[in-house]
Write a protein that holds these residues in place. Structure first.
Motif, PDB file in Angstrom:
ATOM      1  N   TYR A 142      26.594 -63.815 -21.354  1.00  0.00           N
ATOM      2  CA  TYR A 142      27.940 -63.716 -21.942  1.00  0.00           C
ATOM      3  C   TYR A 142      28.719 -62.686 -20.892  1.00  0.00           C
ATOM      4  O   TYR A 142      28.193 -62.045 -19.948  1.00  0.00           O
ATOM      5  CB  TYR A 142      27.569 -62.538 -23.064  1.00  0.00           C
ATOM      6  N   SER A 163      17.797 -67.457 -39.274  1.00  0.00           N
ATOM      7  CA  SER A 163      18.881 -67.003 -38.286  1.00  0.00           C
ATOM      8  C   SER A 163      18.303 -66.056 -37.314  1.00  0.00           C
ATOM      9  O   SER A 163      17.520 -65.116 -37.486  1.00  0.00           O
ATOM     10  CB  SER A 163      20.025 -66.343 -39.144  1.00  0.00           C
ATOM     11  N   GLU A 180      17.976 -63.358 -34.217  1.00  0.00           N
ATOM     12  CA  GLU A 180      18.657 -62.405 -33.807  1.00  0.00           C
ATOM     13  C   GLU A 180      18.467 -62.573 -32.015  1.00  0.00           C
ATOM     14  O   GLU A 180      17.433 -63.151 -31.737  1.00  0.00           O
ATOM     15  CB  GLU A 180      17.899 -61.403 -34.040  1.00  0.00           C
ATOM     16  N   GLN A 181      19.532 -62.284 -31.544  1.00  0.00           N
ATOM     17  CA  GLN A 181      19.748 -62.063 -30.117  1.00  0.00           C
ATOM     18  C   GLN A 181      19.393 -60.776 -29.623  1.00  0.00           C
ATOM     19  O   GLN A 181      20.018 -59.781 -30.105  1.00  0.00           O
ATOM     20  CB  GLN A 181      21.088 -62.692 -29.566  1.00  0.00           C
ATOM     21  N   PHE A 184      19.698 -58.295 -26.333  1.00  0.00           N
ATOM     22  CA  PHE A 184      20.465 -58.182 -25.513  1.00  0.00           C
ATOM     23  C   PHE A 184      19.847 -57.359 -24.338  1.00  0.00           C
ATOM     24  O   PHE A 184      19.337 -56.299 -24.681  1.00  0.00           O
ATOM     25  CB  PHE A 184      21.837 -57.659 -25.839  1.00  0.00           C
ATOM     26  N   SER A 242      25.580 -67.633 -41.063  1.00  0.00           N
ATOM     27  CA  SER A 242      24.904 -66.460 -41.243  1.00  0.00           C
ATOM     28  C   SER A 242      25.711 -65.505 -40.460  1.00  0.00           C
ATOM     29  O   SER A 242      26.611 -65.790 -39.603  1.00  0.00           O
ATOM     30  CB  SER A 242      23.459 -66.465 -40.346  1.00  0.00           C
ATOM     31  N   PHE A 287      26.362 -61.225 -39.018  1.00  0.00           N
ATOM     32  CA  PHE A 287      25.855 -60.215 -38.390  1.00  0.00           C
ATOM     33  C   PHE A 287      26.770 -59.296 -38.086  1.00  0.00           C
ATOM     34  O   PHE A 287      27.937 -59.560 -37.797  1.00  0.00           O
ATOM     35  CB  PHE A 287      25.260 -60.756 -37.070  1.00  0.00           C
ATOM     36  N   TYR A 298      26.454 -56.327 -35.103  1.00  0.00           N
ATOM     37  CA  TYR A 298      25.858 -55.690 -33.758  1.00  0.00           C
ATOM     38  C   TYR A 298      26.405 -54.488 -33.483  1.00  0.00           C
ATOM     39  O   TYR A 298      27.676 -54.158 -33.675  1.00  0.00           O
ATOM     40  CB  TYR A 298      25.962 -56.698 -32.631  1.00  0.00           C
ATOM     41  N   LEU A 348      24.333 -55.007 -26.654  1.00  0.00           N
ATOM     42  CA  LEU A 348      24.245 -55.030 -28.118  1.00  0.00           C
ATOM     43  C   LEU A 348      22.992 -55.078 -28.875  1.00  0.00           C
ATOM     44  O   LEU A 348      22.107 -55.769 -28.189  1.00  0.00           O
ATOM     45  CB  LEU A 348      25.038 -56.466 -28.571  1.00  0.00           C
ATOM     46  N   LEU A 389      21.206 -55.803 -32.684  1.00  0.00           N
ATOM     47  CA  LEU A 389      21.410 -56.209 -34.060  1.00  0.00           C
ATOM     48  C   LEU A 389      21.266 -55.147 -35.096  1.00  0.00           C
ATOM     49  O   LEU A 389      20.333 -54.299 -34.889  1.00  0.00           O
ATOM     50  CB  LEU A 389      20.285 -57.162 -34.492  1.00  0.00           C
ATOM     51  N   LYS A 447      22.181 -58.275 -40.996  1.00  0.00           N
ATOM     52  CA  LYS A 447      22.510 -59.656 -40.987  1.00  0.00           C
ATOM     53  C   LYS A 447      22.525 -59.937 -42.535  1.00  0.00           C
ATOM     54  O   LYS A 447      21.628 -59.353 -43.209  1.00  0.00           O
ATOM     55  CB  LYS A 447      21.737 -60.520 -40.065  1.00  0.00           C
ATOM     56  N   THR A 476      22.294 -63.813 -44.402  1.00  0.00           N
ATOM     57  CA  THR A 476      22.320 -65.472 -44.309  1.00  0.00           C
ATOM     58  C   THR A 476      22.734 -66.412 -45.314  1.00  0.00           C
ATOM     59  O   THR A 476      22.892 -67.489 -44.983  1.00  0.00           O
ATOM     60  CB  THR A 476      20.566 -65.685 -44.072  1.00  0.00           C
ATOM     61  N   PHE A 505      30.310 -54.835 -33.485  1.00  0.00           N
ATOM     62  CA  PHE A 505      30.823 -55.969 -33.363  1.00  0.00           C
ATOM     63  C   PHE A 505      30.673 -56.844 -34.918  1.00  0.00           C
ATOM     64  O   PHE A 505      29.301 -56.822 -35.011  1.00  0.00           O
ATOM     65  CB  PHE A 505      30.458 -56.920 -32.242  1.00  0.00           C
ATOM     66  N   MET A 559      27.128 -67.161 -37.014  1.00  0.00           N
ATOM     67  CA  MET A 559      26.198 -68.119 -36.381  1.00  0.00           C
ATOM     68  C   MET A 559      26.215 -69.428 -37.242  1.00  0.00           C
ATOM     69  O   MET A 559      25.995 -69.232 -38.636  1.00  0.00           O
ATOM     70  CB  MET A 559      25.125 -67.812 -35.875  1.00  0.00           C
ATOM     71  N   LEU A 571      26.437 -67.654 -31.049  1.00  0.00           N
ATOM     72  CA  LEU A 571      27.337 -66.459 -31.998  1.00  0.00           C
ATOM     73  C   LEU A 571      28.686 -66.629 -31.755  1.00  0.00           C
ATOM     74  O   LEU A 571      28.819 -66.627 -30.457  1.00  0.00           O
ATOM     75  CB  LEU A 571      26.545 -65.280 -31.658  1.00  0.00           C
ATOM     76  N   PHE A 593      31.688 -63.964 -31.756  1.00  0.00           N
ATOM     77  CA  PHE A 593      32.032 -62.341 -32.100  1.00  0.00           C
ATOM     78  C   PHE A 593      33.505 -62.069 -32.295  1.00  0.00           C
ATOM     79  O   PHE A 593      34.280 -62.807 -31.822  1.00  0.00           O
ATOM     80  CB  PHE A 593      31.455 -61.496 -30.993  1.00  0.00           C
TER      81      PHE A 593
END
Lengths: 117, 114
Positions: A35, A103, A105-106, A108, B32, B34, B36, B44, B46, B49, B51, B89, B93, B102, B104
């Protein structure tokens, strides 16, 4: 786990120079994302990989940008030649659908702050 | 295309005040959703969230409910602390054909004063 590791944390370079940003994803994760974050454009997805294969590079701004993932534990984002408008914070993130379920989770990394003079 | 719109702020509150950050989305199907959070100088993380419709995500005193009828996912906290100062944020998704993208919002900066 150490989390997503990025290097360098800060990079200052001159216009026209090549810049290489590095990322080590969390072990076992099969997705890797790059990103770019700027005040003007917010957070933009540049490219992402699944199992080391590029899946979507539609966010890569132009041919000066390239990304590789030679193995599951390493990826690079290269800018050649760099321009002042490339100045931004670049984040790498990783995820695993198998571990997260429906789903994803990313996770970072801390980011690389790039300044092109 | 899919998009997320959130109040841009900045938002400045006193400690123990009530927080709401609005987020609405545009997407086909059932994404879904989220939230962040980005603390100064960090990546960032999480926060929470949801779903599916009517799900409530919660974490660290923050809550958000997936409202399909209003396409919203507003973030709330009953009593904010100075340590909640960060950029928040909202994101969605949609996983179609293996896509994991994702999307944002632009982020909302929150400052909480003692």
């Amino acid at each position: 786990d150490a989390g997503v590791i990025q290097s360098p944390r800060h990079e200052v370079t001159e216009m026209g120079q090549e810049v290489t940003l590095r990322c080590k994803p969390i072990s076992g994760h099969d997705y890797l994302f790059w990103y770019r974050q700027t005040m003007m454009r917010g957070l933009e997805l540049l490219i992402y990989f699944n199992n080391n294969v590029p899946i979507d590079d539609s966010g890569m701004p132009e041919d000066r940008f390239s990304a590789k993932m030679p193995n599951a534990s390493f990826s690079t984002l290269k800018i050649q030649p760099s321009e002042p408008r490339d100045s931004a914070v670049y984040f790498c993130a990783s995820s695993s659908r198998l571990l997260a379920g429906v789903s994803n989770e990313q996770f970072f990394g801390p980011g690389t702050r790039l300044t092109v003079l | 295309g899919d998009s997320v719109t959130q109040m841009e702020g900045p938002v400045t509150l006193s400690e123990e005040a009530f927080l709401t950050i609005n987020c609405t989305y545009t997407a086909t199907g059932y994404p879904s959703l989220f939230w962040y959070v980005q603390y100064p100088g960090e990546g960032l993380q999480l926060l929470l969230k949801a779903t599916k419709a009517d799900d409530k995500g919660s974490n660290k005193g923050f809550e958000a409910t997936y409202r399909k009828e209003t396409t919203s996912f507003h973030l709330e906290k009953g009593s904010v602390q100075v340590s909640d100062s960060a950029v928040y944020f909202c994101a969605l998704m949609k996983s179609r054909g293996g896509s994991e993208k994702l999307v944002f919002g632009k982020g909302t900066k929150l400052t909480v004063n003692p």
